[in-house]
Write a protein that holds these residues in place. Structure first.
Motif, mmCIF file in Angstrom:
data_model
loop_
_atom_site.group_PDB
_atom_site.id
_atom_site.type_symbol
_atom_site.label_atom_id
_atom_site.label_comp_id
_atom_site.label_asym_id
_atom_site.label_seq_id
_atom_site.Cartn_x
_atom_site.Cartn_y
_atom_site.Cartn_z
ATOM 1 N N THR A 31 -3.174 -2.146 3.007
ATOM 2 C CA THR A 31 -3.089 -3.524 2.558
ATOM 3 C C THR A 31 -4.349 -4.267 2.983
ATOM 4 O OG1 THR A 31 -2.097 -4.408 4.579
ATOM 5 C CG2 THR A 31 -0.596 -3.457 2.939
ATOM 6 N N LEU A 32 -4.606 -5.382 2.326
ATOM 7 C CA LEU A 32 -5.767 -6.178 2.696
ATOM 8 C C LEU A 32 -5.614 -6.759 4.098
ATOM 9 C CD1 LEU A 32 -6.514 -7.982 -0.679
ATOM 10 C CD2 LEU A 32 -7.908 -6.253 0.456
ATOM 11 N N GLU A 33 -4.387 -7.031 4.490
ATOM 12 C CA GLU A 33 -4.167 -7.527 5.857
ATOM 13 C C GLU A 33 -4.472 -6.440 6.881
ATOM 14 O OE1 GLU A 33 -4.136 -10.258 8.303
ATOM 15 O OE2 GLU A 33 -3.451 -10.884 6.313
ATOM 16 N N ASP A 34 -4.065 -5.218 6.578
ATOM 17 C CA ASP A 34 -4.404 -4.100 7.464
ATOM 18 C C ASP A 34 -5.910 -3.892 7.512
ATOM 19 O OD1 ASP A 34 -1.780 -3.617 8.089
ATOM 20 O OD2 ASP A 34 -1.515 -2.024 6.599
ATOM 21 N N LEU A 35 -6.548 -4.031 6.359
ATOM 22 C CA LEU A 35 -7.997 -3.866 6.296
ATOM 23 C C LEU A 35 -8.687 -4.923 7.150
ATOM 24 C CD1 LEU A 35 -10.315 -2.281 4.955
ATOM 25 C CD2 LEU A 35 -10.284 -3.973 3.117
ATOM 26 N N ARG A 36 -8.184 -6.143 7.081
ATOM 27 C CA ARG A 36 -8.743 -7.220 7.912
ATOM 28 C C ARG A 36 -8.703 -6.816 9.394
ATOM 29 N NH1 ARG A 36 -8.005 -13.125 7.502
ATOM 30 N NH2 ARG A 36 -6.294 -12.815 6.029
ATOM 31 N N GLN A 37 -7.541 -6.322 9.831
ATOM 32 C CA GLN A 37 -7.379 -5.968 11.237
ATOM 33 C C GLN A 37 -8.271 -4.783 11.629
ATOM 34 O OE1 GLN A 37 -5.819 -7.987 13.259
ATOM 35 N NE2 GLN A 37 -5.256 -9.241 11.476
ATOM 36 N N ARG A 38 -8.428 -3.833 10.732
ATOM 37 C CA ARG A 38 -9.304 -2.688 11.019
ATOM 38 C C ARG A 38 -10.742 -3.138 11.197
ATOM 39 N NH1 ARG A 38 -7.764 2.297 8.944
ATOM 40 N NH2 ARG A 38 -9.702 3.079 9.894
ATOM 41 N N ILE A 39 -11.202 -4.027 10.336
ATOM 42 C CA ILE A 39 -12.582 -4.503 10.417
ATOM 43 C C ILE A 39 -12.782 -5.333 11.685
ATOM 44 C CG2 ILE A 39 -14.351 -5.940 9.329
ATOM 45 C CD1 ILE A 39 -13.118 -5.178 6.628
ATOM 46 N N SER A 82 0.867 -1.174 0.000
ATOM 47 C CA SER A 82 0.000 0.000 0.000
ATOM 48 C C SER A 82 0.912 1.235 0.000
ATOM 49 C CB SER A 82 -0.916 -0.001 1.222
ATOM 50 O OG SER A 82 -0.151 0.170 2.423
ATOM 51 N N PRO A 83 0.404 2.437 -0.354
ATOM 52 C CA PRO A 83 -0.931 2.648 -0.896
ATOM 53 C C PRO A 83 -1.047 2.186 -2.347
ATOM 54 C CG PRO A 83 0.303 4.679 -0.980
ATOM 55 C CD PRO A 83 1.186 3.660 -0.265
ATOM 56 N N GLU A 84 -2.186 2.417 -2.925
ATOM 57 C CA GLU A 84 -2.384 1.877 -4.261
ATOM 58 C C GLU A 84 -1.596 2.666 -5.299
ATOM 59 O OE1 GLU A 84 -5.644 4.964 -5.227
ATOM 60 O OE2 GLU A 84 -4.521 4.285 -3.489
ATOM 61 N N PRO A 85 -1.087 1.994 -6.315
ATOM 62 C CA PRO A 85 -0.326 2.657 -7.374
ATOM 63 C C PRO A 85 -1.290 3.197 -8.431
ATOM 64 C CG PRO A 85 -0.467 0.344 -7.817
ATOM 65 C CD PRO A 85 -1.224 0.563 -6.528
ATOM 66 N N THR A 129 -8.939 -16.412 3.997
ATOM 67 C CA THR A 129 -7.814 -15.961 3.185
ATOM 68 C C THR A 129 -8.001 -14.518 2.720
ATOM 69 O OG1 THR A 129 -8.802 -16.671 1.099
ATOM 70 C CG2 THR A 129 -7.522 -18.322 2.317
ATOM 71 N N ILE A 130 -6.903 -13.944 2.271
ATOM 72 C CA ILE A 130 -6.947 -12.605 1.699
ATOM 73 C C ILE A 130 -7.870 -12.573 0.484
ATOM 74 C CG2 ILE A 130 -5.565 -10.947 0.397
ATOM 75 C CD1 ILE A 130 -5.184 -10.684 3.364
ATOM 76 N N ASP A 131 -7.884 -13.654 -0.299
ATOM 77 C CA ASP A 131 -8.741 -13.708 -1.486
ATOM 78 C C ASP A 131 -10.209 -13.599 -1.111
ATOM 79 O OD1 ASP A 131 -6.906 -13.898 -3.599
ATOM 80 O OD2 ASP A 131 -6.552 -16.005 -3.173
#
Length: 226
Positions: free
Chosen positions: A205-213, A60-63, A157-159
């Motif tokens: 990142t999707l992992e960070d997003l997981r933790q935020r949720i 992250s962040p997005e390109p 999973t992240i997927d």
């Protein structure tokens, strides 16, 4: 101590398998790029604005999206590239509207800079349109309340997260990610649903997003038990 609301129907977690396919379409200049942008399938627009997220899910962040990258790196139109890169994808709930915004930015630029029509990519550097093919597969996980949901979210999973956050909201045209939709309609957790919907999934990142949720859900569970 009040009990957590339990849904009549559980949230069933899905995951995704993704394949990338060439469309056979390619553009050498901005005018042709616009023409092809109007006719390629939505799965192609989705691919070129989300490809990096799918392939580099831990960064992250997005390109910039692929269009911005090509316009800047191949055609040398840095100003247009910046405009395309600055399109706030999170504001769009439909591929159609995202497509229209990309086309609009290019057409406005061509009117401002007519000479840009004369810039052509060298052979081998054309913009090749590709499309993303996704297959949705059910997992063994399901949740009936917030506590169960948080525990499953730690395992999937992240997927799976990608599917429920990105694919469902934008590509499938639901307008809202699956998590927020279920919290709101099945559990009546409208505030939690709105808090999760406001998270910008493109700047972490999707992992960070997981933790935020997970954090938001567990905070709500703790409040309900207080």
């Amino acid at each position: 101590m009040p009990e957590l609301t339990r849904a009549q129907e559980p949230f069933r977690f899905y995951t995704r398998l993704n394949l990338t396919e060439l469309t056979g379409l390619k553009a050498r200049d901005l005018t042709h790029l616009v023409e092809l942008l109007r006719e390629v399938p939505g799965s192609s627009i989705y691919h070129h604005t989300h490809r990096f997220l799918q392939q580099h899910q831990h960064l992250s962040p997005e390109p910039p999206n692929d269009f911005a990258y090509w316009v800047t790196g191949v055609l040398g139109e840095g100003v247009l590239g910046e405009r395309l890169a600055s399109i706030d994808i999170v504001q769009f709930s439909e591929i159609r509207r995202l497509r229209e915004k990309i086309i609009e930015e290019i057409e406005v630029y061509l009117r401002e800079e007519p000479s840009a029509q004369l810039r052509f990519a060298r052979e081998g550097q054309e913009f090749h349109f590709m499309k993303s093919l996704s297959f949705f597969v059910p997992t063994a996980y399901a949740a009936y309340d917030l506590a169960e949901f948080a525990e499953v979210l730690k395992k999937i999973t992240i997927d799976s997260i990608y599917f429920h956050i990105f694919e469902a909201r934008l590509r499938l045209g639901k307008g809202m990610n699956d998590f927020s939709n279920w919290f709101s309609t099945s559990l009546g957790e409208k505030t939690l649903a709105a808090d999760i919907a406001r998270l910008d999934p493109y700047t972490q990142t999707l992992e960070d997003l997981r933790q935020r949720i997970i954090g938001l859900i567990e905070s709500r569970v703790h409040t309900s038990h207080a």
